[in-house]
Write an enzyme that holds these catalytic residues in place. Structure first.
Site, short mmCIF file in Angstrom:
data_model
loop_
_atom_site.label_atom_id
_atom_site.label_comp_id
_atom_site.label_asym_id
_atom_site.label_seq_id
_atom_site.Cartn_x
_atom_site.Cartn_y
_atom_site.Cartn_z
N GLY A 1 0.80 -1.22 0.00
CA GLY A 1 0.00 0.00 0.00
C GLY A 1 0.83 1.27 0.00
O GLY A 1 1.89 1.37 -0.64
N ILE A 2 0.34 2.27 0.75
CA ILE A 2 0.96 3.60 0.77
C ILE A 2 2.39 3.53 1.31
O ILE A 2 3.30 4.19 0.80
CB ILE A 2 0.10 4.55 1.63
CG1 ILE A 2 -1.25 4.80 0.94
CG2 ILE A 2 0.82 5.87 1.90
CD1 ILE A 2 -2.30 5.50 1.82
N ASP B 1 5.91 -6.16 15.30
CA ASP B 1 4.50 -5.91 15.58
C ASP B 1 4.42 -4.60 16.33
O ASP B 1 4.88 -4.50 17.48
CB ASP B 1 3.89 -7.05 16.40
CG ASP B 1 2.37 -6.87 16.55
OD1 ASP B 1 1.90 -5.71 16.47
OD2 ASP B 1 1.67 -7.87 16.73
N TYR C 1 -11.05 4.58 14.74
CA TYR C 1 -10.05 4.91 13.71
C TYR C 1 -9.84 6.41 13.62
O TYR C 1 -8.71 6.91 13.65
CB TYR C 1 -10.54 4.34 12.37
CG TYR C 1 -9.64 4.60 11.19
CD1 TYR C 1 -8.49 3.86 10.99
CD2 TYR C 1 -9.97 5.57 10.25
CE1 TYR C 1 -7.66 4.08 9.89
CE2 TYR C 1 -9.16 5.81 9.14
CZ TYR C 1 -8.01 5.06 8.96
OH TYR C 1 -7.21 5.29 7.88
N ILE D 1 -7.98 5.95 -1.01
CA ILE D 1 -6.81 5.53 -1.79
C ILE D 1 -6.96 4.04 -2.12
O ILE D 1 -7.38 3.25 -1.26
CB ILE D 1 -5.51 5.77 -0.99
CG1 ILE D 1 -5.44 7.21 -0.45
CG2 ILE D 1 -4.28 5.42 -1.82
CD1 ILE D 1 -5.40 8.31 -1.48
N1 LIG Z 1 -6.28 3.40 1.84
C1 LIG Z 1 -6.93 4.47 2.19
O1 LIG Z 1 -7.96 4.83 1.59
C2 LIG Z 1 -6.45 5.31 3.33
C3 LIG Z 1 -7.12 6.53 3.56
C4 LIG Z 1 -6.70 7.35 4.60
C5 LIG Z 1 -5.63 6.95 5.40
N2 LIG Z 1 -5.00 5.76 5.16
C6 LIG Z 1 -3.90 5.40 6.05
O2 LIG Z 1 -2.73 5.16 5.29
C7 LIG Z 1 -1.91 4.21 5.96
C8 LIG Z 1 -1.56 3.10 5.00
O3 LIG Z 1 -2.79 2.51 4.58
P1 LIG Z 1 -2.88 1.49 3.37
O4 LIG Z 1 -4.17 1.75 2.70
O5 LIG Z 1 -1.62 1.46 2.60
O6 LIG Z 1 -3.08 0.15 4.23
P2 LIG Z 1 -2.75 -1.37 3.92
O7 LIG Z 1 -2.54 -1.60 2.47
O8 LIG Z 1 -3.81 -2.12 4.65
O9 LIG Z 1 -1.33 -1.54 4.68
C9 LIG Z 1 -1.25 -1.39 6.07
C10 LIG Z 1 0.21 -1.52 6.49
O10 LIG Z 1 0.27 -1.41 7.93
C11 LIG Z 1 0.98 -2.54 8.44
N3 LIG Z 1 0.50 -2.92 9.76
C12 LIG Z 1 -0.77 -3.02 10.19
N4 LIG Z 1 -0.81 -3.44 11.47
C13 LIG Z 1 0.49 -3.61 11.85
C14 LIG Z 1 1.13 -4.02 13.05
N5 LIG Z 1 0.42 -4.37 14.16
N6 LIG Z 1 2.47 -4.07 13.09
C15 LIG Z 1 3.20 -3.75 12.00
N7 LIG Z 1 2.66 -3.35 10.83
C16 LIG Z 1 1.32 -3.28 10.77
C17 LIG Z 1 0.72 -3.64 7.42
O11 LIG Z 1 1.73 -4.61 7.52
P3 LIG Z 1 1.44 -6.20 7.63
O12 LIG Z 1 -0.04 -6.43 7.57
O13 LIG Z 1 2.19 -6.77 6.48
O14 LIG Z 1 2.01 -6.54 8.97
C18 LIG Z 1 0.80 -2.85 6.12
O15 LIG Z 1 2.15 -2.67 5.73
C19 LIG Z 1 -2.72 3.73 7.17
O16 LIG Z 1 -2.31 4.40 8.33
C20 LIG Z 1 -4.15 4.12 6.82
O17 LIG Z 1 -4.92 4.32 7.95
C21 LIG Z 1 -5.39 4.94 4.14
#
Ligand SMILES: NC(=O)c1ccc[n+]([C@@H]2O[C@H](COP(=O)([O-])OP(=O)(O)OC[C@H]3O[C@@H](n4cnc5c(N)ncnc54)[C@H](OP(=O)(O)O)[C@@H]3O)[C@@H](O)[C@H]2O)c1
Length: 234
Positions: free
Chosen positions: A13-14, A48, A140, A173
């Protein structure tokens, strides 16, 4: 200039898009995730983020490989969609610990090195819903709103050491996080966005990279939306 960079949640992801962009600019980039996946050119570290001792160890591992962390992109996050009345305590804790407390702990673990080096960049990945609120995302949004207080406080604490702290607030996103949504919900979200589409992880990574770069030296305590206009006015 090549910097020692640490990106949390850099397995996909991001976070992955940001890590790859910064790596392509010549930085030495470590990425944290639960399994420690590291794409080519990135140093993957298993951590973690709910475990404070694991955070301390991961920061030490990144510093041993790349030098003291000069850039922290605190990006990892989880979202559990559930109305507050149905949210159980473990679901609340998972979101607050991963999205907010890990960001505070990571900051604490890297701040000393940044202060000693008289240079640093702290970038937090927040969310548009911290400002707008969102039904089903109370925990959240609460955790994401906390990042603003964190960034602005450390921006003040570390300003004299030439360390900036800013928040990027994505809207909708295209990543695993939003792929799980039903198609009708995705269409409704896209329709609410003035630019009428989801953004890409790379579009968020570009803004993070700007904040990390020398061009952003005079930007601190800012909340920068990357949301296609979804949160305008908030
Ligand atoms: N996508 C959107 O629309 C959106 C919008 C606003 C904000 N955001 C924010 O942008 C950020 C990235 O989001 P994304 O959409 O790229 O999410 P994603 O694809 O679900 O990826 C989440 C990432 O966080 C890691 N993670 C989650 N829990 C963890 C833990 N306990 N320990 C270590 N790593 C952990 C995951 O790693 P593993 O699962 O591999 O451990 C993964 O690398 C997040 O903070 C999200 O809230 C996203």
């Amino acid at each position: 200039m090549s910097r020692s960079v640490l990106v949390s949640g850099g397995s996909r992801g991001i976070g992955l898009a940001t890590a790859q962009r910064l790596q392509s600019q010549g930085h030495r980039v470590a990425v944290l995730s639960r399994k420690g996946d590291g794409a080519e050119g990135l140093l993957g570290i298993a951590c973690d983020l709910r475990d404070p001792a694991a955070i301390t160890a991961a920061v030490a591992q990144a510093a041993a490989a790349h030098g003291p962390v000069e850039v922290l992109v605190s990006n990892a996050g989880v979202s559990i969609d559930r109305l507050l009345l149905r949210l159980d305590d473990e679901e609340l804790l998972e979101q607050v610990e991963t999205n907010l407390l890990a960001a505070v702990r990571l900051t604490k673990a890297v701040a000393g090195g940044m202060a000693r080096g008289r240079w640093g960049r702290l970038v937090y990945v927040g969310s548009v819903v911290a400002a707008t609120g969102s039904a089903g995302q109370t925990a959240y949004a609460t955790s994401k709103a906390g990042l603003v207080g964190l960034a602005r406080s450390v921006a003040r604490e570390l300003a004299s050491r030439n360390v900036t702290a800013n928040v990027v607030t994505p809207g909708a996103i295209d990543t695993d996080m939003t792929a799980a949504l039903p198609e009708a919900r995705r269409e409704a979200i896209a329709a609410a966005v003035p630019l009428a589409r989801f953004g890409s992880a790379e579009e968020v990574a570009a803004v993070v990279a700007f904040l990390v770069g020398e061009e952003a030296a005079y930007v601190t305590g800012a909340v920068l939306p990357v949301d296609g206009g979804l949160g305008m006015g908030h």
